[in-house]
Design an enzyme around this catalytic site. Structure first.
Site, PDB file in Angstrom:
ATOM      1  CG  ASP A 205      -0.281   0.019   2.537  1.00 48.52           C
ATOM      2  OD1 ASP A 205       0.792  -0.611   2.672  1.00 48.52           O
ATOM      3  OD2 ASP A 205      -0.806   0.657   3.468  1.00 48.52           O
TER       4      ASP A 205
ATOM      5  CD  GLU B  12       4.436   0.850   6.614  1.00 47.68           C
ATOM      6  OE1 GLU B  12       5.253   1.309   7.432  1.00 47.68           O
ATOM      7  OE2 GLU B  12       3.907   1.558   5.715  1.00 47.68           O
TER       8      GLU B  12
END
Length: 552
Positions: free
Chosen positions: A142, A207
């Site tokens: 991400d 994350e």
């Protein structure tokens, strides 16, 4: 008997004192100069066992293909907007991309692949020697949001090539590692590679929003299987080139710890009233004073109490004069260096717990972000008149009523990044004592202690393997331990390994730090190729059974 002190005696005594002083200064100078020329803690190990069976090289066809694969990965907007909002369709598309461009990995009978938390990936690559303790490589899929209107030279999800650089969100955080790790494994499998030492690859999908669904669940899964890891390598610090004043040549900083974090809400409640008869102090004024005290009375300088001193000592022999003299003699010059470091926001983050006011009343973000290479400093200056007029601009029917009302409530959020030598509780106590106003309510929102400091000794397998791999791919680079001022998924892995390192071989030159989570994030084509080769070599280097002893 009375002794008479003559002028001659005083002069003689003064001469002796002056001589002692001069001799002391000369001795001190001799020690400093001697230590400057001989000091070096950055030792090299002796003869390494040769574990490289496949030489790290890329053909022109491979370079073209890996670049195309990387560009496509950047073009997929795997954005984490908030803890409750992610682009899940992009995450699904990214999964399909991985399966398409890395066919060997997904078809190999050697590699076990599992989806975790719906969108994260766990790869297990078993080694031929079950007695060797496994290691793990981490990266995350991400990215943070990006808006072309902010001033990008190319659309942030275009992966456009400009002057040898690929522009796009995720090029340095952290798709270069995601694709680099898998690309390296794909090439090794194509050439018949079977590792001697088992290793895992963990690719988190959240994350940027704390890793609660990705990394946390991967850890739970490995823990349930009794997995213990020799070392863990995640993103974090980089290769600094021309960034550190006085350093001759580039330096690779390997993060051996991460700062802790605390988000605190400050609030003030006061009786509402008419603005024509304001109280001596308004709620906004009280809160603004509390915030000003936090910013003015910074947390104490803790240089030398954490791993930051080791950073400069390991690099000392690569500094020019007079920097080398200072770095080689921190027993004498640590106060001087710490004063210099705290003068700039980038380096100030290394020597203390930092304070960042990130929301005041109508702010839009609390301020904690799971991963920042550098701490965010957002100082919001409140203009009472413009704040009140904002109501008039956006809701005209209520402006005349609201403009005359003294607000009954004001709040601010403050983000603290905690130095390795302090604890969360210590910082919370310092906040209370600094504000020292019963009218200001202090609420702890979230946070955690600094991460444990991983070993970087000559006999520490993980650190030395990473260091050797850096030297294999970048012979001109000096390696040093350092502190990661942001946070990574690796903080969830402390139960699986005591030795966690944060490093990706991306090159950072002057001005590049602003690209991280900022505008014009980019990576050079050459650097991405180097990243693939780095992981290609790291996997083979990790196959040695034990480290060599220090070079004699």
């Amino acid at each position: 008997m009375k002794t008479k002190i003559t002028k001659k005696t005083i002069l003689k005594f003064s001469g002796i004192l002056l001589l002692i002083l001069v001799l002391s200064v000369l001795i001190l100078f001799a020690v400093v100069i001697g230590r400057t020329f001989t000091f070096k803690v950055n030792t090299e190990l002796g003869q390494w066992e040769n574990a490289t069976t496949i030489y790290p090289s890329l053909s022109p066809e491979q370079k073209k293909l890996l670049l195309e694969n990387f560009k496509v990965s950047v073009q997929i907007p795997t954005v984490s907007f908030s803890e409750s909002e992610q682009n899940t369709s992009a995450l699904q598309e990214f999964d399909l991309l991985l399966r398409r461009v890395f066919p060997k990995i997904f078809s190999s009978s050697l590699v076990q692949h599992e989806m975790v938390g719906n969108y994260s990936h766990l790869f297990t690559v078993p080694g031929s020697d079950p007695d060797l303790e496994p290691y793990m490589l981490l990266a995350h899929i991400d990215v943070v949001p990006a808006d072309e209107a902010d001033g990008w030279d190319a659309p942030p999800f275009s992966a456009q090539e400009i002057n040898g650089f690929i522009y796009g969100r995720g090029t340095i955080d952290n798709k270069q590692s995601v694709m680099g790790i898998l690309q390296a494994l794909e090439y090794l499998l194509e050439r018949g590679y079977t590792p001697r030492r088992t290793f895992y690859i963990g690719l988190g999908h959240d994350e940027e929003i704390n890793g609660q669904q990705g990394a946390v669940n991967i850890v739970k899964l490995l823990k349930s299987r009794g997995v213990k890891l020799l070392y863990v390598l995640d993103e974090g610090l980089t290769i600094m080139d021309g960034v550190v004043d006085g350093l001759i040549g580039p330096g690779a900083l390997i993060g051996i710890s991460e700062k802790g974090q605390a988000t605190v809400k400050l609030s003030v409640s006061t009786p509402p009233g008419h603005s024509s008869m304001p109280p001596r102090e308004s709620g906004i004024g009280i809160l603004a004073s509390a915030v000003a005290r936090l910013e003015k009375n910074r947390m104490p300088n803790r240089f030398g109490h954490g791993p930051e001193r080791a950073t400069f000592e390991h690099l000392a022999h690569k500094f020019g004069w007079p920097y080398r003299m200072v770095m080689s003699n921190l027993w004498l010059f640590s106060s001087l260096l710490s004063s210099v470091l705290e003068g700039q926001p980038d380096t100030n983050a290394f020597v203390r717990t930092t304070t960042a006011v990130t929301m005041f009343n109508s702010g839009v973000k609390v301020g904690y972000h799971s991963h920042n290479l550098f701490s965010v400093y957002t100082y919001i200056h409140i203009n009472l008149l413009s704040a009140l007029m904002e109501i008039q601009l956006f809701s005209p029917p209520f402006s005349l009523l609201q403009i005359n009302v003294m607000p009954a409530y004001a709040e601010a959020f403050v983000d603290f990044r905690i130095h390795s030598s302090q604890t969360l509780q210590e910082v919370l106590k310092l906040i209370e004592s600094t504000i020292s106003d019963e009218r200001v309510k202090v609420d702890f929102v979230s946070g955690f202690d600094p991460l444990p400091i991983s070993s970087y000794d000559d006999d520490t397998f993980g650190f030395q393997i990473i260091k050797k791999t850096v030297h294999d791919i970048f012979p001109e680079v000096t390696v040093s331990p350092s502190i990661c001022v942001g946070n990574t998924d690796s903080r969830h892995y402390t139960e699986l390994s005591p030795d966690i390192y944060r490093f990706a071989p991306s090159w950072y030159k002057p001005g590049d730090s602003a690209r991280f989570h900022g505008v014009n994030e980019r990576i050079s084509i050459q650097n991405y190729e180097e990243i693939v080769l780095f992981y290609f070599q790291l996997m083979q280097n990790s196959d040695i059974r034990k480290l060599p002893g220090p070079r004699t």
